[in-house]
Motif scaffolding. Structure first.
Motif, PDB file in Angstrom:
ATOM      1  N   VAL A 119      23.919  56.238  73.523  1.00 59.33           N
ATOM      2  CA  VAL A 119      23.970  57.111  72.347  1.00 59.33           C
ATOM      3  C   VAL A 119      22.554  57.430  71.899  1.00 59.33           C
ATOM      4  CG1 VAL A 119      24.991  57.462  70.072  1.00 59.33           C
ATOM      5  CG2 VAL A 119      26.052  55.852  71.671  1.00 59.33           C
ATOM      6  N   THR A 120      22.289  58.690  71.592  1.00 57.40           N
ATOM      7  CA  THR A 120      20.966  59.104  71.151  1.00 57.40           C
ATOM      8  C   THR A 120      21.079  60.166  70.069  1.00 57.40           C
ATOM      9  OG1 THR A 120      18.809  59.938  71.904  1.00 57.40           O
ATOM     10  CG2 THR A 120      20.761  60.913  72.898  1.00 57.40           C
ATOM     11  N   ASP A 121      20.006  60.291  69.279  1.00 58.39           N
ATOM     12  CA  ASP A 121      19.910  61.400  68.333  1.00 58.39           C
ATOM     13  C   ASP A 121      18.609  62.165  68.545  1.00 58.39           C
ATOM     14  OD1 ASP A 121      18.017  59.627  67.390  1.00 58.39           O
ATOM     15  OD2 ASP A 121      18.626  59.745  65.289  1.00 58.39           O
ATOM     16  N   GLY A 122      17.988  61.938  69.689  1.00 56.95           N
ATOM     17  CA  GLY A 122      16.692  62.584  69.932  1.00 56.95           C
ATOM     18  C   GLY A 122      16.331  62.624  71.399  1.00 56.95           C
ATOM     19  N   PRO A 123      15.057  62.377  71.725  1.00 58.18           N
ATOM     20  CA  PRO A 123      14.576  62.611  73.085  1.00 58.18           C
ATOM     21  C   PRO A 123      14.793  61.467  74.059  1.00 58.18           C
ATOM     22  CG  PRO A 123      12.748  61.991  71.679  1.00 58.18           C
ATOM     23  CD  PRO A 123      13.960  62.065  70.791  1.00 58.18           C
ATOM     24  N   TYR A 124      15.308  60.333  73.612  1.00 57.73           N
ATOM     25  CA  TYR A 124      15.381  59.162  74.480  1.00 57.73           C
ATOM     26  C   TYR A 124      16.810  58.884  74.947  1.00 57.73           C
ATOM     27  CZ  TYR A 124      10.850  58.655  72.300  1.00 57.73           C
ATOM     28  OH  TYR A 124       9.589  58.900  71.838  1.00 57.73           O
ATOM     29  N   GLU A 176      23.987  64.214  66.037  1.00 56.44           N
ATOM     30  CA  GLU A 176      23.050  64.991  65.218  1.00 56.44           C
ATOM     31  C   GLU A 176      22.458  64.066  64.157  1.00 56.44           C
ATOM     32  OE1 GLU A 176      20.980  68.415  64.434  1.00 56.44           O
ATOM     33  OE2 GLU A 176      22.523  68.154  65.979  1.00 56.44           O
ATOM     34  N   PRO A 177      21.126  63.950  64.099  1.00 63.25           N
ATOM     35  CA  PRO A 177      20.536  63.073  63.082  1.00 63.25           C
ATOM     36  C   PRO A 177      20.694  63.663  61.692  1.00 63.25           C
ATOM     37  CG  PRO A 177      18.817  64.289  64.231  1.00 63.25           C
ATOM     38  CD  PRO A 177      20.103  64.594  64.947  1.00 63.25           C
ATOM     39  N   PRO A 178      20.870  62.833  60.666  1.00 59.46           N
ATOM     40  CA  PRO A 178      20.962  63.339  59.298  1.00 59.46           C
ATOM     41  C   PRO A 178      19.662  64.020  58.885  1.00 59.46           C
ATOM     42  CG  PRO A 178      21.653  61.037  59.433  1.00 59.46           C
ATOM     43  CD  PRO A 178      21.007  61.376  60.733  1.00 59.46           C
ATOM     44  N   ALA A 179      19.769  64.974  57.997  1.00 62.60           N
ATOM     45  CA  ALA A 179      18.578  65.631  57.467  1.00 62.60           C
ATOM     46  C   ALA A 179      17.928  64.713  56.451  1.00 62.60           C
ATOM     47  CB  ALA A 179      18.947  66.967  56.817  1.00 62.60           C
ATOM     48  N   GLY A 180      16.641  64.464  56.599  1.00 59.87           N
ATOM     49  CA  GLY A 180      15.942  63.599  55.663  1.00 59.87           C
ATOM     50  C   GLY A 180      15.911  62.161  56.146  1.00 59.87           C
ATOM     51  N   THR A 181      14.984  61.395  55.611  1.00 58.71           N
ATOM     52  CA  THR A 181      14.805  60.013  56.027  1.00 58.71           C
ATOM     53  C   THR A 181      15.904  59.111  55.489  1.00 58.71           C
ATOM     54  OG1 THR A 181      12.413  60.362  56.039  1.00 58.71           O
ATOM     55  CG2 THR A 181      13.187  58.077  56.075  1.00 58.71           C
ATOM     56  N   PHE A 182      16.279  59.307  54.211  1.00 59.18           N
ATOM     57  CA  PHE A 182      17.306  58.470  53.589  1.00 59.18           C
ATOM     58  C   PHE A 182      18.458  59.341  53.110  1.00 59.18           C
ATOM     59  CE2 PHE A 182      13.222  56.325  52.994  1.00 59.18           C
ATOM     60  CZ  PHE A 182      13.488  55.127  53.628  1.00 59.18           C
ATOM     61  N   VAL A 183      19.673  58.970  53.478  1.00 62.98           N
ATOM     62  CA  VAL A 183      20.854  59.738  53.100  1.00 62.98           C
ATOM     63  C   VAL A 183      21.906  58.789  52.562  1.00 62.98           C
ATOM     64  CG1 VAL A 183      20.456  61.633  54.726  1.00 62.98           C
ATOM     65  CG2 VAL A 183      21.724  59.613  55.464  1.00 62.98           C
ATOM     66  N   GLU A 184      22.751  59.301  51.669  1.00 62.17           N
ATOM     67  CA  GLU A 184      23.784  58.460  51.077  1.00 62.17           C
ATOM     68  C   GLU A 184      24.968  58.258  52.009  1.00 62.17           C
ATOM     69  OE1 GLU A 184      24.949  59.939  47.311  1.00 62.17           O
ATOM     70  OE2 GLU A 184      22.986  59.662  46.370  1.00 62.17           O
ATOM     71  N   PRO A 214      17.205  55.499  61.030  1.00 65.20           N
ATOM     72  CA  PRO A 214      17.698  54.155  60.684  1.00 65.20           C
ATOM     73  C   PRO A 214      19.091  54.141  60.062  1.00 65.20           C
ATOM     74  CG  PRO A 214      15.943  54.854  59.191  1.00 65.20           C
ATOM     75  CD  PRO A 214      15.974  55.844  60.296  1.00 65.20           C
ATOM     76  N   ASP A 215      19.399  55.108  59.192  1.00 65.99           N
ATOM     77  CA  ASP A 215      20.719  55.124  58.558  1.00 65.99           C
ATOM     78  C   ASP A 215      21.818  55.392  59.579  1.00 65.99           C
ATOM     79  OD1 ASP A 215      19.863  54.573  55.943  1.00 65.99           O
ATOM     80  OD2 ASP A 215      19.311  56.661  55.630  1.00 65.99           O
ATOM     81  N   LEU A 216      21.563  56.320  60.483  1.00 66.69           N
ATOM     82  CA  LEU A 216      22.542  56.627  61.525  1.00 66.69           C
ATOM     83  C   LEU A 216      22.721  55.424  62.445  1.00 66.69           C
ATOM     84  CD1 LEU A 216      24.431  58.541  62.991  1.00 66.69           C
ATOM     85  CD2 LEU A 216      22.439  59.531  64.167  1.00 66.69           C
ATOM     86  N   SER A 217      21.628  54.774  62.799  1.00 65.99           N
ATOM     87  CA  SER A 217      21.698  53.603  63.668  1.00 65.99           C
ATOM     88  C   SER A 217      22.516  52.488  63.033  1.00 65.99           C
ATOM     89  CB  SER A 217      20.277  53.106  63.971  1.00 65.99           C
ATOM     90  OG  SER A 217      20.313  51.964  64.799  1.00 65.99           O
TER      91      SER A 217
END
Length: 214
Positions: free
Chosen positions: A7-12, A32-40, A65-68
């Motif tokens: 599972v990935t949300d980017g280049p790796y 798809e990674p969430p928009a922004g560093t911290f999300v509720e 980190p939140d998605l992970s």
């Protein structure tokens, strides 16, 4: 035979997928990674989540980190083992390890058996490099990869060193990692630890040294 989900949300993760699918049934899932560093609240599409839950072992290269953390929280009771290949900070690592069936390696080519049958079946093929070297005199005629780093770099090094002289072969193996190139440093964000590429080089150097001694 175990089933793997990467599972990935980017280049790796793509190189690991290309390598691991040669040995195990493997699913590659892009979130798809969430928009922004911290999300509720993090949303993971149900169809993608079901693909991940159907695996025996999950490898994540998720950078957000939140998605992970949310993914691990959702699937840890549904799968046998989770390998978190991208993480940052000891606090975050310890939070993940509290789930019990999660491994957060400093480097993906440092995986060794831990007693879990599913995890051990995986690392019998992928993890800390193990090679077998056949020589005629002082020249290498063949190198068999018994355990490859998940990214495939061990296969690359073995191919490059066939036909070389045995003198300084372990050092050459470590140097060849620089040519792959190793992506390990970029997946361990904001760390002051020893260079992860240097660790990968040392693992391969040690593997070739041990093979020559045998």
């Amino acid at each position: 035979m175990i089933k793997i989900a990467i599972v990935t949300d980017g280049p790796y993760g793509e190189r690991a997928y290309a390598t691991i699918k040669e040995e195990f049934e493997t699913e590659f899932v892009v979130l798809e990674p969430p928009a922004g560093t911290f999300v509720e609240e993090v949303e993971i599409p149900p169809e993608e989540l079901e693909k991940i839950k159907s695996a025996d072992l999950v490898i994540t290269y998720i950078l957000h980190p939140d998605l992970s953390l949310d993914l691990v929280d959702l699937i840890h009771s549904q799968v046998d083992w989770i390998i978190v290949g991208a993480w940052r900070g000891e606090g975050f690592k310890n939070q993940l390890l509290n789930y019990g069936n999660v491994t957060c390696p400093e480097n993906m080519c440092d995986l060794t058996e831990n007693g879990n049958p599913t995890f051990d079946q995986f690392v019998a093929k992928f993890g800390r490099p193990v090679v077998h070297i056949s020589c005629q005199g002082d020249r290498v005629v063949d190198i068999q990869v018994e355990r490859c780093s998940p990214c495939g770099s061990t296969y690359f090094v073995a191919q490059e060193l066939r036909g070389e002289k045995t003198a300084n072969l372990p050092i050459k193996a470590g140097l060849k990692i620089q040519h792959y190139p190793c992506r390990a440093p970029k997946m361990r964000l904001f760390t002051d630890d020893e260079c992860k590429k240097e660790l990968a080089a040392n693992f391969h150097k040690d593997a070739f040294q041990e093979a020559l001694e045998k």
